[in-house]
Scaffold this motif. Structure first.
Motif, PDB file in Angstrom:
ATOM      1  N   ALA A  19       0.828  -1.209   0.000  1.00 56.45           N
ATOM      2  CA  ALA A  19       0.000   0.000   0.000  1.00 56.45           C
ATOM      3  C   ALA A  19       0.861   1.257   0.000  1.00 56.45           C
ATOM      4  N   ARG A  20       1.930   1.235   0.774  1.00 51.39           N
ATOM      5  CA  ARG A  20       2.841   2.390   0.825  1.00 51.39           C
ATOM      6  C   ARG A  20       3.402   2.685  -0.553  1.00 51.39           C
ATOM      7  N   ALA A  22       2.124   1.745  -3.459  1.00 49.81           N
ATOM      8  CA  ALA A  22       1.028   2.154  -4.342  1.00 49.81           C
ATOM      9  C   ALA A  22       0.667   3.624  -4.125  1.00 49.81           C
ATOM     10  N   LEU A  23       0.830   4.093  -2.905  1.00 54.46           N
ATOM     11  CA  LEU A  23       0.555   5.500  -2.598  1.00 54.46           C
ATOM     12  C   LEU A  23       1.720   6.413  -2.967  1.00 54.46           C
ATOM     13  N   LEU A  25       4.661   6.518  -1.447  1.00 51.67           N
ATOM     14  CA  LEU A  25       5.337   7.013  -0.248  1.00 51.67           C
ATOM     15  C   LEU A  25       6.631   6.243  -0.012  1.00 51.67           C
ATOM     16  N   LEU A  30       6.336   7.698   5.150  1.00 51.34           N
ATOM     17  CA  LEU A  30       5.254   7.075   5.916  1.00 51.34           C
ATOM     18  C   LEU A  30       5.608   7.052   7.395  1.00 51.34           C
ATOM     19  N   CYS A  63      -2.656   4.044   4.932  1.00 42.91           N
ATOM     20  CA  CYS A  63      -2.514   3.106   3.807  1.00 42.91           C
ATOM     21  C   CYS A  63      -3.858   2.606   3.290  1.00 42.91           C
ATOM     22  N   LYS A  64      -4.947   3.032   3.940  1.00 41.06           N
ATOM     23  CA  LYS A  64      -6.303   2.650   3.532  1.00 41.06           C
ATOM     24  C   LYS A  64      -6.485   1.127   3.533  1.00 41.06           C
ATOM     25  N   LYS A  84      -6.466  -2.407  -3.218  1.00 37.17           N
ATOM     26  CA  LYS A  84      -5.198  -1.756  -3.545  1.00 37.17           C
ATOM     27  C   LYS A  84      -5.440  -0.257  -3.669  1.00 37.17           C
ATOM     28  N   ALA A  85      -4.480   0.490  -3.251  1.00 40.46           N
ATOM     29  CA  ALA A  85      -4.568   1.933  -3.374  1.00 40.46           C
ATOM     30  C   ALA A  85      -4.401   2.329  -4.830  1.00 40.46           C
ATOM     31  N   SER A  87      -3.317   5.427  -7.486  1.00 40.59           N
ATOM     32  CA  SER A  87      -2.594   6.688  -7.589  1.00 40.59           C
ATOM     33  C   SER A  87      -3.549   7.796  -8.020  1.00 40.59           C
ATOM     34  N   GLU A  88      -3.315   8.981  -7.506  1.00 38.35           N
ATOM     35  CA  GLU A  88      -4.168  10.150  -7.753  1.00 38.35           C
ATOM     36  C   GLU A  88      -4.459  10.413  -9.239  1.00 38.35           C
TER      37      GLU A  88
END
Length: 106
Positions: A19-20, A22-23, A25, A30, A63-64, A84-85, A87-88
């Motif tokens: 997750a980190r 995927a974000l 970070l 983090l 990390c949602k 899964k996260a 990306s913006e």
């Protein structure tokens, strides 16, 4: 304590790491958001160390991650895809696809 000692927590470290990433970070970024040392986060991600409850809460929130997955693994249906996260930059595409699917059903 290690995640392997507690049913449901076996994948926690790997889930946080995935997750980190995927974000977008870094481990340091983090760790700073959670107010922990990056080495502590590395031990959670790579060695399966279990964090304290406040740290677990912050990691799951940022990390949602669905926290119930770890406390109630029996409720997790088999074959369910992992969350899964996203990306913006991809959010508008996903939102558009969902809006289009809703309009088709109407």
């Amino acid at each position: 304590a290690k995640g392997t000692e507690y049913p449901g927590f076996e994948t926690l470290g790997a889930d946080i790491k995935e997750a980190r990433k995927a974000l977008g970070l870094s481990r340091r970024a983090l760790a700073e958001q959670v107010s922990i040392d990056p080495r502590y986060l590395a031990n959670i991600e790579n060695s399966g160390d279990l964090p304290s409850v406040p740290v677990l809460y912050e990691l799951a929130r940022i990390c949602k991650l669905p926290i119930e997955r770890y406390f109630h693994p029996e409720a997790e249906p088999e074959g369910r895809p992992q969350i899964k996260a996203v990306s913006e930059p991809y959010l508008p595409i996903i939102e558009g696809a969902i809006d289009g699917a809703i309009k088709i059903k109407e």
